[in-house]
Design a protein around this motif. Structure first.
Motif, PDB file in Angstrom:
ATOM      1  N   LYS A 110      45.433 -41.363 -13.028  1.00 31.20           N
ATOM      2  CA  LYS A 110      46.426 -42.220 -13.462  1.00 31.20           C
ATOM      3  C   LYS A 110      46.628 -43.562 -12.734  1.00 31.20           C
ATOM      4  N   ASP A 111      46.220 -43.499 -11.414  1.00 35.27           N
ATOM      5  CA  ASP A 111      46.239 -44.573 -10.742  1.00 35.27           C
ATOM      6  C   ASP A 111      44.952 -45.348 -10.531  1.00 35.27           C
ATOM      7  N   TRP A 112      44.134 -45.370 -11.385  1.00 29.59           N
ATOM      8  CA  TRP A 112      42.678 -45.617 -11.417  1.00 29.59           C
ATOM      9  C   TRP A 112      42.625 -47.355 -11.042  1.00 29.59           C
ATOM     10  N   GLU A 113      43.709 -48.026 -11.585  1.00 27.52           N
ATOM     11  CA  GLU A 113      43.857 -49.461 -11.180  1.00 27.52           C
ATOM     12  C   GLU A 113      43.609 -49.614  -9.645  1.00 27.52           C
ATOM     13  N   ASN A 114      44.125 -48.755  -8.799  1.00 21.20           N
ATOM     14  CA  ASN A 114      44.138 -49.217  -7.300  1.00 21.20           C
ATOM     15  C   ASN A 114      42.727 -48.578  -6.765  1.00 21.20           C
ATOM     16  N   GLU A 115      41.771 -48.081  -7.638  1.00 17.56           N
ATOM     17  CA  GLU A 115      40.784 -47.524  -6.878  1.00 17.56           C
ATOM     18  C   GLU A 115      39.719 -48.680  -6.136  1.00 17.56           C
ATOM     19  N   PHE A 116      39.667 -49.709  -7.037  1.00 17.28           N
ATOM     20  CA  PHE A 116      38.759 -50.900  -6.707  1.00 17.28           C
ATOM     21  C   PHE A 116      39.724 -52.115  -6.386  1.00 17.28           C
ATOM     22  N   ALA A 117      39.272 -53.043  -5.817  1.00 22.16           N
ATOM     23  CA  ALA A 117      39.963 -54.352  -5.532  1.00 22.16           C
ATOM     24  C   ALA A 117      40.240 -54.896  -6.612  1.00 22.16           C
ATOM     25  N   ASP A 118      41.271 -55.998  -6.689  1.00 25.02           N
ATOM     26  CA  ASP A 118      41.757 -56.883  -7.615  1.00 25.02           C
ATOM     27  C   ASP A 118      42.038 -56.028  -9.105  1.00 25.02           C
ATOM     28  N   HIS A 119      43.013 -54.980  -8.783  1.00 30.27           N
ATOM     29  CA  HIS A 119      43.193 -54.379 -10.092  1.00 30.27           C
ATOM     30  C   HIS A 119      42.142 -53.777 -10.996  1.00 30.27           C
ATOM     31  N   SER A 120      41.054 -53.380 -10.061  1.00 24.84           N
ATOM     32  CA  SER A 120      40.084 -52.999 -10.705  1.00 24.84           C
ATOM     33  C   SER A 120      39.346 -53.623 -11.798  1.00 24.84           C
ATOM     34  N   ILE A 247      45.356 -67.761 -20.491  1.00 23.89           N
ATOM     35  CA  ILE A 247      45.587 -66.468 -19.627  1.00 23.89           C
ATOM     36  C   ILE A 247      44.385 -65.941 -18.853  1.00 23.89           C
ATOM     37  N   LEU A 248      44.742 -65.441 -17.742  1.00 23.64           N
ATOM     38  CA  LEU A 248      43.907 -64.727 -16.758  1.00 23.64           C
ATOM     39  C   LEU A 248      43.410 -63.331 -17.227  1.00 23.64           C
ATOM     40  N   ALA A 249      42.194 -63.258 -18.059  1.00 21.31           N
ATOM     41  CA  ALA A 249      41.790 -61.904 -18.634  1.00 21.31           C
ATOM     42  C   ALA A 249      41.100 -61.268 -17.588  1.00 21.31           C
ATOM     43  N   GLU A 250      41.649 -59.991 -17.508  1.00 21.07           N
ATOM     44  CA  GLU A 250      41.141 -58.969 -16.564  1.00 21.07           C
ATOM     45  C   GLU A 250      40.309 -57.895 -17.087  1.00 21.07           C
ATOM     46  N   PRO A 251      38.916 -57.982 -17.409  1.00 20.57           N
ATOM     47  CA  PRO A 251      38.634 -56.550 -17.932  1.00 20.57           C
ATOM     48  C   PRO A 251      38.413 -55.640 -16.918  1.00 20.57           C
ATOM     49  N   PRO A 252      38.905 -54.492 -17.015  1.00 20.52           N
ATOM     50  CA  PRO A 252      38.785 -53.665 -15.787  1.00 20.52           C
ATOM     51  C   PRO A 252      37.603 -52.543 -15.833  1.00 20.52           C
ATOM     52  N   VAL A 253      37.388 -51.878 -14.719  1.00 16.46           N
ATOM     53  CA  VAL A 253      36.185 -50.884 -14.868  1.00 16.46           C
ATOM     54  C   VAL A 253      36.981 -49.521 -14.195  1.00 16.46           C
ATOM     55  N   ALA A 254      36.232 -48.461 -14.290  1.00 16.46           N
ATOM     56  CA  ALA A 254      36.781 -47.158 -13.785  1.00 16.46           C
ATOM     57  C   ALA A 254      35.552 -46.255 -13.842  1.00 16.46           C
ATOM     58  N   VAL A 255      35.690 -45.206 -12.818  1.00 12.22           N
ATOM     59  CA  VAL A 255      34.885 -44.080 -12.943  1.00 12.22           C
ATOM     60  C   VAL A 255      35.452 -43.129 -13.645  1.00 12.22           C
ATOM     61  N   VAL A 256      34.857 -42.355 -14.457  1.00 15.50           N
ATOM     62  CA  VAL A 256      35.627 -41.361 -15.270  1.00 15.50           C
ATOM     63  C   VAL A 256      35.376 -39.983 -14.549  1.00 15.50           C
ATOM     64  N   ALA A 271      29.145 -46.374  -6.583  1.00 11.50           N
ATOM     65  CA  ALA A 271      28.540 -47.486  -6.171  1.00 11.50           C
ATOM     66  C   ALA A 271      28.167 -48.433  -7.082  1.00 11.50           C
ATOM     67  N   TYR A 272      27.935 -47.913  -8.386  1.00 11.17           N
ATOM     68  CA  TYR A 272      27.655 -48.830  -9.498  1.00 11.17           C
ATOM     69  C   TYR A 272      28.558 -49.779  -9.683  1.00 11.17           C
ATOM     70  N   LEU A 273      29.921 -49.308  -9.603  1.00  8.67           N
ATOM     71  CA  LEU A 273      31.104 -50.322  -9.953  1.00  8.67           C
ATOM     72  C   LEU A 273      31.283 -51.285  -8.493  1.00  8.67           C
ATOM     73  N   GLN A 274      31.320 -50.598  -7.416  1.00 11.57           N
ATOM     74  CA  GLN A 274      31.238 -51.319  -6.206  1.00 11.57           C
ATOM     75  C   GLN A 274      30.330 -52.407  -6.227  1.00 11.57           C
ATOM     76  N   PHE A 275      28.999 -52.021  -6.810  1.00  5.65           N
ATOM     77  CA  PHE A 275      28.099 -53.321  -6.851  1.00  5.65           C
ATOM     78  C   PHE A 275      28.407 -54.492  -7.423  1.00  5.65           C
ATOM     79  N   LEU A 276      29.435 -54.483  -8.462  1.00  2.00           N
ATOM     80  CA  LEU A 276      30.027 -55.658  -9.315  1.00  2.00           C
ATOM     81  C   LEU A 276      30.825 -56.363  -8.253  1.00  2.00           C
ATOM     82  N   TYR A 277      31.375 -55.916  -7.217  1.00  3.06           N
ATOM     83  CA  TYR A 277      31.985 -56.840  -6.148  1.00  3.06           C
ATOM     84  C   TYR A 277      31.218 -57.433  -5.065  1.00  3.06           C
ATOM     85  N   THR A 278      30.076 -57.126  -5.041  1.00  2.74           N
ATOM     86  CA  THR A 278      29.060 -57.610  -3.856  1.00  2.74           C
ATOM     87  C   THR A 278      28.720 -59.072  -4.380  1.00  2.74           C
TER      88      THR A 278
END
Lengths: 340, 288
Positions: A110-120, A247-256, A271-278
Motif C-alpha cells: 500500500k506504500d508503493w508511492e514511496n518505493e521510487f523517487a518523486d512519488h514514483s 496542473i502537474l500531472a504525475e503518472p505513477p509506476v509500480a512493481v506488482v 530495474a526496468y522502472l529504475q531505468f526510467l529515472y536514469t
C-alpha cells in the motif's frame, strides 16, 4: 472428402498447438517475459524504453528480456490487473488507479508511492489545449472554454485518467479565479462541461474525435498527447495553446509485487522502472514529450515545455480525497454534469 | 438461410418461367436499382475503401504491416481460435438440432431458448461473465493463476468467449431445415434396420449438408471477427492475446491507419475466400 477435411483440420490444430508450446518452452528457458500494463498515450514512449532497456539488460546480465505491452484506459487497465491480468509492472495515468490495485488481492504494497523517487512518477506532464491551426476561435485560457458557441472535446472523468487531470486543472484555475467560492467554481465547471460536445471514454478516443473526425474547436489534452498529434497528423493543421495555469500531472509506476514474485521477475521489474529515472530513460521520456524530472534535461528542453504555474494533486489533499469529492457517484462532476 | 439452399432451384424456375412475373416493368427496374445501389453503398464501397486505404502507401508497406511480429501473432491466434471453436460449435450445433427436431422431450423449448441466449446477450456482457467466473476475484479466485493455468486474459478465456457468442450459428441454421424435413426418412431408415449412427450418417447428414456448411461459414466468420466479448477477456497484450480485430483497433489508435487497413483487408480477404470456397463446393456437388 469429408474424412480428408477432418484429418486436415486435426492436423492443423495439432501443428498449431505444438508450434505454440515449443516456442513457449524455448522462450521460458532463454528469455524473461515482463508484462507492462499501461495507459493509452504511452504506447510510443514504452516502445522506445523497452528497446533500449532490453539491450542494456542483455549487456549487463546476459539475459534476454522481452517486454510485452498492454494499453487501454487507465482505470480499465487497473481493473484488468485486479481481475488477473499478470502484470509485472503497472504504469498508469494516476495514483488512484494503482491505489485500487494495491487495495485488492494484496497485489502490491500500500506504500508503493514511496518505493521510487518523486512519488514514483519518473516523468510528468501537464494539461494543455489543442486547437485548429490559426486558432480561429481565439482560445487562450480556461475562461475561453466556457464561452458560448465553443465546442470542447475532453474524455469522461469517470472512465479516463487523463480526463480527471483535465477536470482538476480546470477546477484549480476556477478555484484561484473565484477565491475558492464553490458556487462560482461549480458554475464555471458547468459552463465548461456544458460546451463539451463528445465525452469519449479514453484520452486517445478524444484525440481521434478531434483530429480524425474533425469535431470540436478545442481538445483538452495531455501535453505529450498534443505534441504527438502534431507529429503524427500535421503541424500545419493544429497548434498547442498553453493556458496561464495548469496542473502537474504525475503518472505513477509500480512493481506488482505479487505477480513478479510468482513469476520470479522482481529484480528485472525493479530495474526496468529504475531505468526510467536514469539520464537515458529521462532523455527518452523528454523525446516522447513527457516532462523529465531531471532538472538539467528540463532546462535543455525548455522550449518544448513552457514553465507555467502548476497546481499538484496535493492541493486537493491526495487522489483518494480528490476522487471522493469530484468523481465518485454524487461528486462534483455528477452535480455539474447532470444538472446542466 | 433456407433461401440459399433453394437458390439453385429458384434459378432453374426463373429461367423456365419468366412470363409468370406480372409486376410492371417500372416497379421491377426501381426495385432492382434500389437493391443494387444499396449493395454498392453499404457493401462494395466500404470494401473498396478498405483495400484502397490498405495499399495507399504501396505494396511493400502492406506486406510489412501484415508480416510484422505483432500482426503475425494476431493472425495466428485468430486462426487457432477458429480452428478450435468452429469444430466444437459445429458438433454441438448438429447434436442440439438433432435432439430438438427429431425427438420430443421435456425441456426442449428451454434448450431452444438457451441456444438463442448468446444472440440476445450483448457480447460485452458475455465477456464480463467470464471475468466474473474465472477472474482473480471471481468464483474460483486465484486458483487458476496460482496453478499457472490462467483462463481470462489468456487463450482459454478468448476461446470460451468466442465459443459463447457463436453457439447459436450452426444450430439455428439446422433447426428450421430439419424441422421442415420431418422425421419420415429417418423412420424409414430405422425400420429398415439401420442403427442410429447409420441413420444419421447416411440419411440425415446428406439432407442437411448445405445448411450445415452455411452455418459453419457464418460461425467461422463470427469467430474470426468477434470484437466485444474477446476484447473484455483478452487483456490486450500485444503479440500474445490480441486477435486480428483487436490488433486492428490497436493500430488505428496508434495513428497507423495504413497498417490497420492492411490487416482489415486481410480479414476481408479471409471472408471473401470462405464465400468462394462455399460456392466452389456447392458447384462441384451439383455437377456430380
Amino acid at each position: 472428402m469429408k474424412k480428408r477435411t477432418i484429418t486436415a483440420l486435426a492436423l492443423s490444430v495439432s501443428l498449431l498447438l505444438t508450434g505454440c508450446s515449443t516456442s513457449d518452452s524455448k522462450s521460458h528457458a532463454e528469455t524473461i517475459n515482463l508484462l507492462n500494463v499501461s495507459y493509452d498515450p504511452t504506447r510510443e514512449l514504452y516502445d522506445d524504453v523497452n528497446q533500449v532497456f532490453s539491450k542494456k539488460w542483455k549487456e549487463e546480465t546476459g539475459q534476454t528480456v522481452k517486454i510485452q505491452q498492454s494499453h487501454g484506459g487507465s482505470g480499465k487497465q487497473g481493473r484488468a490487473v485486479i481481475d488477473g491480468l499478470p502484470a509485472d509492472v503497472v504504469t498508469l495515468a494516476l495514483a488512484y488507479d494503482i491505489d485500487e490495485v494495491a487495495n485488492n488481492r494484496e497485489l502490491l504494497n500500500k506504500d508503493w508511492e514511496n518505493e521510487f523517487a518523486d512519488h514514483s512518477s519518473p516523468y510528468t506532464s501537464t494539461i494543455v489545449f489543442l486547437v485548429r491551426k490559426g486558432n480561429p476561435k481565439q482560445i487562450k485560457d480556461w475562461d475561453d472554454l466556457t464561452k458560448q458557441g465553443i465546442s470542447v472535446i475532453t474524455p469522461n472523468p469517470k472512465t479516463s485518467g487523463g480526463a480527471r487531470w483535465n477536470y482538476l486543472a480546470a477546477w484549480g484555475y476556477a478555484s484561484k479565479k473565484y477565491a475558492r467560492d464553490e458556487t462560482k467554481i461549480k458554475q464555471f465547471m458547468k459552463d465548461l462541461y456544458g460546451n463539451v460536445q463528445v465525452l469519449d471514454s479514453g484520452a486517445r478516443g478524444s484525440t481521434t474525435t478531434f483530429t480524425e473526425r474533425g469535431i470540436g474547436d478545442v481538445l483538452i489534452s495531455w501535453e505529450n498527447e498534443a505534441y504527438l498529434s502534431l507529429d503524427e497528423l500535421g503541424k500545419d493543421q493544429y497548434e498547442i495553446v498553453t493556458p496561464s495555469m495548469s496542473i502537474l500531472a504525475e503518472p505513477p509506476v509500480a512493481v506488482v509485487d505479487k505477480n513478479a514474485k510468482h513469476k520470479g521477475t522482481e529484480k528485472v521489474a525493479k530495474a526496468y522502472l529504475q531505468f526510467l529515472y536514469t539520464k537515458q530513460g529521462q532523455e527518452i521520456a523528454a523525446n516522447n514529450y513527457y516532462r523529465p524530472r531531471d532538472t538539467e534535461l528540463l532546462k535543455k528542453y525548455a522550449n518544448k515545455f513552457p514553465n507555467i504555474p502548476m497546481i499538484t494533486i496535493r492541493d486537493f489533499g491526495n487522489w483518494q480525497k480528490a476522487q471522493k469529492q469530484h468523481f465518485s457517484d454524487g461528486g462534483t462532476f455528477d452535480q455539474i454534469y447532470s444538472t446542466k | 438461410m433456407v433461401l440459399s439452399i433453394d437458390q439453385t432451384d429458384d434459378k432453374k424456375k426463373s429461367k423456365a418461367a419468366p412470363t409468370v412475373l406480372k409486376e410492371p416493368k417500372a416497379v421491377r427496374i426501381t426495385l432492382t436499382t434500389i437493391s443494387i445501389a444499396f449493395l454498392f453503398i453499404f457493401l462494395v464501397m466500404p470494401l473498396a475503401v478498405i483495400f484502397i486505404s490498405a495499399l495507399r502507401k504501396g505494396f511493400d508497406v502492406y506486406v510489412t504491416s501484415i508480416t510484422e511480429a505483432d500482426a503475425w501473432s494476431a493472425i495466428k491466434l485468430t486462426l487457432l481460435v477458429a480452428v478450435i471453436a468452429v469444430p466444437l460449435n459445429t458438433l454441438f450445433g448438429i447434436l442440439a438440432a438433432w435432439c430438438i427436431t427429431k425427438f420430443k422431450f421435456k425441456g426442449r423449448n428451454l434448450l431452444i431458448t438457451l441456444i438463442d441466449l448468446p444472440f440476445a446477450v450483448s457480447p460485452v456482457i458475455a465477456g464480463l461473465v467470464f471475468i466474473l467466473v474465472f477472474g482473480a476475484q471471481g468464483l474460483f479466485g486465484e486458483w487458476f493463476l496460482i496453478h499457472n493455468f490462467p483462463i481470462v486474459f489468456a487463450l482459454p478465456g478468448i476461446l470460451l468467449a468466442s465459443l459463447f457468442v457463436t453457439v447459436p450459428f450452426v444450430a439455428r441454421e439446422l433447426i428450421p431445415l430439419m424441422q421442415s424435413q420431418g422425421t419420415q426418412e429417418e423412420e424409414a431408415s430405422v425400420s429398415l434396420g439401420a442403427n442410429g449412427f447409420q441413420t444419421f450418417w447416411h440419411v440425415t447428414l446428406p439432407n442437411i449438408k448445405w445448411g450445415l456448411l452455411y452455418g459453419i461459414i457464418l460461425c467461422n466468420a463470427r469467430v474470426m471477427g468477434e470484437f466485444g466479448a474477446v476484447s473484455v477477456v483478452s487483456g490486450h497484450v500485444r503479440g500474445l492475446t490480441n486477435t486480428m480485430p483487436l490488433h486492428i483497433e490497436v493500430l488505428y489508435n496508434e495513428y497507423q491507419f495504413t497498417a490497420a487497413f492492411a490487416v482489415a483487408s486481410l480479414m476481408s480477404l479471409l471472408a471473401i475466400l470462405t464465400i468462394i470456397i462455399k460456392n466452389i463446393i456447392e458447384w462441384k456437388t451439383s455437377h456430380h
